[in-house]
Motif scaffolding. Sequence first.
Motif, short mmCIF file in Angstrom:
data_model
loop_
_atom_site.label_atom_id
_atom_site.label_comp_id
_atom_site.label_asym_id
_atom_site.label_seq_id
_atom_site.Cartn_x
_atom_site.Cartn_y
_atom_site.Cartn_z
N GLU A 21 40.61 42.70 50.03
CA GLU A 21 40.72 41.46 49.27
C GLU A 21 41.48 41.79 47.99
O GLU A 21 40.93 42.38 47.07
N LYS A 22 42.77 41.43 47.93
CA LYS A 22 43.65 41.86 46.85
C LYS A 22 43.11 41.52 45.46
O LYS A 22 43.33 42.24 44.49
N THR A 23 42.39 40.40 45.34
CA THR A 23 41.94 39.97 44.01
C THR A 23 40.61 40.58 43.61
O THR A 23 40.14 40.36 42.49
N SER A 24 39.97 41.34 44.49
CA SER A 24 38.64 41.88 44.19
C SER A 24 38.70 42.87 43.04
O SER A 24 39.45 43.84 43.08
N LYS A 25 37.88 42.62 42.03
CA LYS A 25 37.78 43.50 40.88
C LYS A 25 36.43 44.20 40.83
O LYS A 25 36.24 45.16 40.08
N ASP A 57 36.17 38.38 42.08
CA ASP A 57 37.39 38.45 41.29
C ASP A 57 37.10 38.26 39.81
O ASP A 57 38.00 38.25 38.98
N GLY A 80 50.14 41.55 42.46
CA GLY A 80 50.08 41.07 41.09
C GLY A 80 51.29 40.26 40.69
O GLY A 80 52.02 39.73 41.52
N LEU A 117 47.13 42.39 37.76
CA LEU A 117 46.62 41.97 39.06
C LEU A 117 45.97 40.61 38.92
O LEU A 117 45.33 40.31 37.91
N VAL A 118 46.14 39.78 39.93
CA VAL A 118 45.60 38.41 39.88
C VAL A 118 44.71 38.17 41.10
O VAL A 118 44.73 38.92 42.05
#
Length: 206
Positions: A42-46, A61, A114, A205-206
């Motif tokens: 999940e690209k937005t996972s922080k 996120d 991002g 990153l978004v």
Amino acid sequence: MVIIEGSSWLEDVSNVDQSYSSSVLTTTAATLVICLATCVREKTSKASTYNTLTSTCDCYDSLTTSTSVKGNRLWTRHIEGYLYNSQLGWYIKVVADQRKSHWEAESDCAVDGGRLVVLDTVAKHTYITGLPEVLYENFYRLGATDVAVEDTFVWDTGSVVSRQSLLWGGYQPDNKWGYQNCLTLYKWLYDDVTCNSTMNFICELV
């Protein structure tokens, strides 16, 4: 620390048993490693929580604290090449060893999931200009242009860069050389430059 696919995950022991909302993905996972690997995709996972009692995995996120959930363990994501500011929940990468046009820099940031950095708050601006990697005399591309309407710079988020902002350099934007449609950070203030000139840049990153 757990390292998965270029991301380092660190356990936040000060926030054990906390739940965070809203998750971008909720699923079950047999182990913590499977949970973190799921969140990497999940690209937005922080951040991620893995509940050892229920095997519930959540990917986030943002880190807005809500109700305590017994058994939760919080892990925050540290991505290779990116700095993480936990107060802002913000991942940024200063690219000081490459010089790119606006469009090339934008494309490079997109590869990471991002975009060029959006400095739409004083807190973000203060953090960026306080980094040792961000040199006073260098130009750094930012995520705003006035391509759509001349003299109206718009961040990639859709919000307008205020002409009254004290973050503009003196007499900027001036479109002095014509076609200065892209925003940069220069001497720690906003400056308009041509989009095709090459310079350093900053991703988020978004």
